[in-house]
Scaffold this motif. Structure first.
Motif, mmCIF file in Angstrom:
data_model
loop_
_atom_site.group_PDB
_atom_site.id
_atom_site.type_symbol
_atom_site.label_atom_id
_atom_site.label_comp_id
_atom_site.label_asym_id
_atom_site.label_seq_id
_atom_site.Cartn_x
_atom_site.Cartn_y
_atom_site.Cartn_z
ATOM 1 N N ALA A 11 50.827 32.976 46.365
ATOM 2 C CA ALA A 11 49.943 33.228 47.505
ATOM 3 C C ALA A 11 48.954 34.347 47.189
ATOM 4 O O ALA A 11 47.766 34.244 47.517
ATOM 5 N N ILE A 12 49.411 35.402 46.534
ATOM 6 C CA ILE A 12 48.521 36.514 46.188
ATOM 7 C C ILE A 12 47.455 36.054 45.200
ATOM 8 O O ILE A 12 46.275 36.393 45.341
ATOM 9 N N LEU A 13 47.846 35.264 44.207
ATOM 10 C CA LEU A 13 46.871 34.755 43.243
ATOM 11 C C LEU A 13 45.860 33.822 43.914
ATOM 12 O O LEU A 13 44.663 33.865 43.615
ATOM 13 N N LEU A 14 46.322 32.992 44.829
ATOM 14 C CA LEU A 14 45.430 32.089 45.545
ATOM 15 C C LEU A 14 44.424 32.865 46.394
ATOM 16 O O LEU A 14 43.232 32.549 46.407
ATOM 17 N N ILE A 15 44.894 33.892 47.086
ATOM 18 C CA ILE A 15 44.007 34.726 47.896
ATOM 19 C C ILE A 15 42.979 35.430 47.011
ATOM 20 O O ILE A 15 41.801 35.535 47.367
ATOM 21 N N ALA A 16 43.401 35.904 45.838
ATOM 22 C CA ALA A 16 42.477 36.568 44.922
ATOM 23 C C ALA A 16 41.403 35.601 44.423
ATOM 24 O O ALA A 16 40.219 35.959 44.350
ATOM 25 N N VAL A 18 40.291 32.820 45.935
ATOM 26 C CA VAL A 18 39.397 32.499 47.052
ATOM 27 C C VAL A 18 38.466 33.672 47.343
ATOM 28 O O VAL A 18 37.266 33.501 47.553
ATOM 29 N N GLY A 19 38.999 34.885 47.332
ATOM 30 C CA GLY A 19 38.182 36.079 47.568
ATOM 31 C C GLY A 19 37.106 36.242 46.509
ATOM 32 O O GLY A 19 35.958 36.566 46.830
ATOM 33 N N PHE A 20 37.453 36.015 45.254
ATOM 34 C CA PHE A 20 36.450 36.118 44.192
ATOM 35 C C PHE A 20 35.385 35.044 44.339
ATOM 36 O O PHE A 20 34.205 35.298 44.093
ATOM 37 N N GLY A 21 35.764 33.855 44.751
ATOM 38 C CA GLY A 21 34.789 32.793 44.973
ATOM 39 C C GLY A 21 33.808 33.134 46.077
ATOM 40 O O GLY A 21 32.600 32.919 45.938
ATOM 41 N N ILE A 22 34.309 33.678 47.170
ATOM 42 C CA ILE A 22 33.437 34.082 48.279
ATOM 43 C C ILE A 22 32.512 35.208 47.837
ATOM 44 O O ILE A 22 31.319 35.199 48.131
ATOM 45 N N TYR A 23 33.047 36.181 47.107
ATOM 46 C CA TYR A 23 32.244 37.304 46.627
ATOM 47 C C TYR A 23 31.127 36.826 45.698
ATOM 48 O O TYR A 23 29.971 37.222 45.853
ATOM 49 N N SER A 24 31.440 35.968 44.748
ATOM 50 C CA SER A 24 30.425 35.510 43.812
ATOM 51 C C SER A 24 29.386 34.625 44.506
ATOM 52 O O SER A 24 28.207 34.659 44.157
#
Length: 49
Positions: A11-16, A18-24
């Protein structure tokens, strides 16, 4: 490692990811650009960078 711990790591890796995708995506949208308009007042060029 218990199953709950494994699920937490996934779950932590998945959130990371998704967060990186939104940021980029946001960084890509914020790139400077140029807007060229032609109207009855002539040609105007606006840059947002």
């Amino acid at each position: 490692m218990s199953r709950n711990g494994l699920y937490a790591v996934i779950a932590i890796l998945l959130i990371a990811v998704v967060g990186f995708g939104i940021y980029s995506y946001q960084q890509q949208q914020a790139r400077p650009g140029i807007e060229v308009r032609m109207d009855d007042q002539g040609i105007s060029i606006d840059g947002n960078g």
